[in-house]
Design an enzyme around this catalytic site. Sequence first.
Site, PDB file in Angstrom:
ATOM      1  N   SER A 129       0.865  -1.223  -0.086  1.00 54.84           N
ATOM      2  CA  SER A 129       0.001   0.160  -0.036  1.00 54.84           C
ATOM      3  C   SER A 129       0.585   1.132   0.075  1.00 54.84           C
ATOM      4  CB  SER A 129      -1.199   0.043   1.359  1.00 54.84           C
ATOM      5  OG  SER A 129      -1.398  -1.408   1.347  1.00 54.84           O
ATOM      6  N   HIS A 171      -0.659  -2.239  -6.962  1.00 56.52           N
ATOM      7  CA  HIS A 171      -1.408  -1.982  -6.090  1.00 56.52           C
ATOM      8  C   HIS A 171      -3.056  -2.013  -6.188  1.00 56.52           C
ATOM      9  CE1 HIS A 171      -2.710   0.955  -2.689  1.00 56.52           C
ATOM     10  NE2 HIS A 171      -2.636   0.135  -1.761  1.00 56.52           N
ATOM     11  N   GLU A 199      -3.053   0.364  -9.397  1.00 57.91           N
ATOM     12  CA  GLU A 199      -2.185   1.216  -9.487  1.00 57.91           C
ATOM     13  C   GLU A 199      -0.618   0.577  -9.729  1.00 57.91           C
ATOM     14  OE1 GLU A 199      -2.002   5.347  -6.880  1.00 57.91           O
ATOM     15  OE2 GLU A 199      -2.441   3.650  -5.401  1.00 57.91           O
ATOM     16  N   ASN A 248      -3.348   6.336  -2.023  1.00 58.79           N
ATOM     17  CA  ASN A 248      -2.920   6.432  -0.124  1.00 58.79           C
ATOM     18  C   ASN A 248      -2.597   7.640   0.398  1.00 58.79           C
ATOM     19  OD1 ASN A 248      -4.447   3.761   0.202  1.00 58.79           O
ATOM     20  ND2 ASN A 248      -2.542   2.434   0.019  1.00 58.79           N
TER      21      ASN A 248
HETATM   22  N1  3HC Z   1     -16.805 -10.218  -5.932  1.00 53.91           N
HETATM   23  C1  3HC Z   1     -17.895 -10.318  -6.814  1.00 53.91           C
HETATM   24  N2  3HC Z   1     -18.276  -8.552  -6.771  1.00 53.91           N
HETATM   25  C2  3HC Z   1     -18.306  -8.752  -5.381  1.00 53.91           C
HETATM   26  C3  3HC Z   1     -17.686  -8.875  -4.633  1.00 53.91           C
HETATM   27  C4  3HC Z   1     -17.141 -10.038  -4.417  1.00 53.91           C
HETATM   28  N3  3HC Z   1     -16.189 -10.412  -3.960  1.00 53.91           N
HETATM   29  N4  3HC Z   1     -18.103  -8.249  -3.216  1.00 53.91           N
HETATM   30  C5  3HC Z   1     -19.710  -7.598  -3.342  1.00 53.91           C
HETATM   31  N5  3HC Z   1     -19.224  -7.904  -5.080  1.00 53.91           N
HETATM   32  C6  3HC Z   1     -20.206  -7.360  -5.695  1.00 53.91           C
HETATM   33  C7  3HC Z   1     -21.882  -7.108  -5.532  1.00 53.91           C
HETATM   34  O1  3HC Z   1     -22.311  -8.440  -5.669  1.00 53.91           O
HETATM   35  C8  3HC Z   1     -22.401  -5.496  -5.831  1.00 53.91           C
HETATM   36  O2  3HC Z   1     -23.022  -5.619  -7.323  1.00 53.91           O
HETATM   37  P1  3HC Z   1     -23.681  -5.097  -7.893  1.00 53.91           P
HETATM   38  O3  3HC Z   1     -23.610  -4.040  -7.771  1.00 53.91           O
HETATM   39  O4  3HC Z   1     -23.787  -5.679  -9.605  1.00 53.91           O
HETATM   40  O5  3HC Z   1     -25.368  -5.646  -6.748  1.00 53.91           O
HETATM   41  C9  3HC Z   1     -21.501  -4.587  -5.681  1.00 53.91           C
HETATM   42  O6  3HC Z   1     -20.123  -5.642  -5.519  1.00 53.91           O
HETATM   43  C10 3HC Z   1     -21.824  -4.196  -4.883  1.00 53.91           C
HETATM   44  O7  3HC Z   1     -21.691  -5.071  -3.538  1.00 53.91           O
HETATM   45  P2  3HC Z   1     -23.105  -4.837  -2.472  1.00 53.91           P
HETATM   46  O8  3HC Z   1     -24.179  -4.774  -3.242  1.00 53.91           O
HETATM   47  O9  3HC Z   1     -22.856  -5.961  -1.062  1.00 53.91           O
HETATM   48  O10 3HC Z   1     -22.371  -3.535  -1.241  1.00 53.91           O
HETATM   49  P3  3HC Z   1     -22.241  -2.152  -1.605  1.00 53.91           P
HETATM   50  O11 3HC Z   1     -23.209  -1.512  -2.533  1.00 53.91           O
HETATM   51  O12 3HC Z   1     -22.713  -1.772  -0.473  1.00 53.91           O
HETATM   52  O13 3HC Z   1     -20.973  -1.401  -1.921  1.00 53.91           O
HETATM   53  C11 3HC Z   1     -18.691  -1.108  -1.733  1.00 53.91           C
HETATM   54  C12 3HC Z   1     -19.879  -2.314  -0.915  1.00 53.91           C
HETATM   55  C13 3HC Z   1     -18.438  -2.208  -3.123  1.00 53.91           C
HETATM   56  C14 3HC Z   1     -17.548  -1.665  -0.437  1.00 53.91           C
HETATM   57  C15 3HC Z   1     -18.774   0.414  -1.253  1.00 53.91           C
HETATM   58  O14 3HC Z   1     -19.524   0.403  -0.117  1.00 53.91           O
HETATM   59  C16 3HC Z   1     -17.584   1.114  -1.449  1.00 53.91           C
HETATM   60  O15 3HC Z   1     -17.601   1.452  -3.031  1.00 53.91           O
HETATM   61  N6  3HC Z   1     -16.256   1.664  -0.713  1.00 53.91           N
HETATM   62  C17 3HC Z   1     -15.749   2.294  -0.741  1.00 53.91           C
HETATM   63  C18 3HC Z   1     -13.989   0.941  -1.350  1.00 53.91           C
HETATM   64  C19 3HC Z   1     -12.915   1.361  -0.916  1.00 53.91           C
HETATM   65  O16 3HC Z   1     -13.271   2.653  -1.106  1.00 53.91           O
HETATM   66  N7  3HC Z   1     -12.233   0.502  -1.581  1.00 53.91           N
HETATM   67  C20 3HC Z   1     -10.868   1.206  -0.891  1.00 53.91           C
HETATM   68  C21 3HC Z   1     -10.579   1.334  -0.266  1.00 53.91           C
HETATM   69  S1  3HC Z   1      -8.579   2.174   0.214  1.00 53.91           S
HETATM   70  C22 3HC Z   1      -7.392   0.209  -0.469  1.00 53.91           C
HETATM   71  O17 3HC Z   1      -8.362  -0.713  -0.640  1.00 53.91           O
HETATM   72  C23 3HC Z   1      -6.788   0.426  -0.831  1.00 53.91           C
HETATM   73  C24 3HC Z   1      -5.374   0.093   0.469  1.00 53.91           C
HETATM   74  O18 3HC Z   1      -4.082   0.073   0.152  1.00 53.91           O
HETATM   75  C25 3HC Z   1      -5.630   0.210   1.972  1.00 53.91           C
END
Ligand code: 3HC
Length: 289
Positions: free
Chosen positions: A117, A138, A150, A188
């Site tokens: 990260s 990333h 990334e 990040n």
């Molecule tokens: N595999 C495939 N698809 C998946 C899945 C998986 N494991 N998990 C969820 N999905 C799909 C669902 O089927 C759904 O699809 P649809 O829109 O076609 O119905 C979609 O993803 C959304 O899932 P949910 O309905 O269960 O949940 P939400 O609508 O509440 O969304 C979320 C959840 C996508 C996590 C959303 O809240 C989000 O985008 N949050 C922000 C995430 C973010 O910022 N991530 C980056 C973090 S930073 C990082 O990772 C970097 C690191 O270095 C720190």
Amino acid sequence: MRKIAVIGAGQMGTGIAQTIAAHGMHVMLTDIDLATAEAGKGKIEKAVTKLVGRGKIEADAAEALLAKVTPIGEYAPMAEADLIIEAATEKEPIKQAIFESAGKVLAPTAIMASNTSSIPITRMANHSPDPERFIGLHFFNPVPVMGLIEVIPGLATAKDTTDRVTAFAEGLGKEVVLSQDEPGFVVNRILLPMINEAVFVLGQSTAGIEDIDKGARLGLNHPMGPLQLADFVGLDTCLDIINVLYRTTRDTKYRPAPLLVKYVEAGWLGRKTGRGFYDYSGDAPTPTR
Ligand code: 3HC
């Protein structure tokens, strides 16, 4: 690329392996032992079963995806991999040991990538057998859903390596952002100061947990508030990243919020431990302050 190896069967490693298999490539998944790697495949199975249940993919596509994931308990089979992706915990000595061990089996034209990260790629490349074939790749959580990867070449990374991993990332249906090897890269570097500042806001009692998150969700149209997102990423990972920014730049604007340090010291690491800024033991998350 046909065969990929992923080292680390946690949240990120299993998401990466699932995404690779969903795009028709074979993926070996490994961790500290075979049982942990198999448990990782179990997590992928759970995720794809959920997708089948929601009508997102067909049952035979889920079966084909799972057949492409092979848990392994040792590094030797990774000699067949075109690309080895390290997705272990964000601790530099652990990653260095992995690069040294996996480096012994890395095929002569294969690439070694780190899903770090924030740890400098140029520095970690020195622990791999060939810094020209070492790069940062990333991913974002949840990997199957997020549209970005990334790509971070280190000082010694060859252009051919950057081109090959960019093509690989695009082949997973993701967009690529190319970043220089600077602390936190692009995303990040922006995200972690925001999360850290949200914890300062909480620590100074400017607002409570729910209002801070509501502010970002409704006022900025973020899908999750910063404290929800911190729990989702893992508070230990957030602290590790902000500490890398702080220590590498020595800029006090990146000093970790004292409350973030306290939560990590308490073992309240977010969703994965059942408690962070929210408590996850009930049906719906409830704020802890
Ligand atoms: N595999 C495939 N698809 C998946 C899945 C998986 N494991 N998990 C969820 N999905 C799909 C669902 O089927 C759904 O699809 P649809 O829109 O076609 O119905 C979609 O993803 C959304 O899932 P949910 O309905 O269960 O949940 P939400 O609508 O509440 O969304 C979320 C959840 C996508 C996590 C959303 O809240 C989000 O985008 N949050 C922000 C995430 C973010 O910022 N991530 C980056 C973090 S930073 C990082 O990772 C970097 C690191 O270095 C720190």
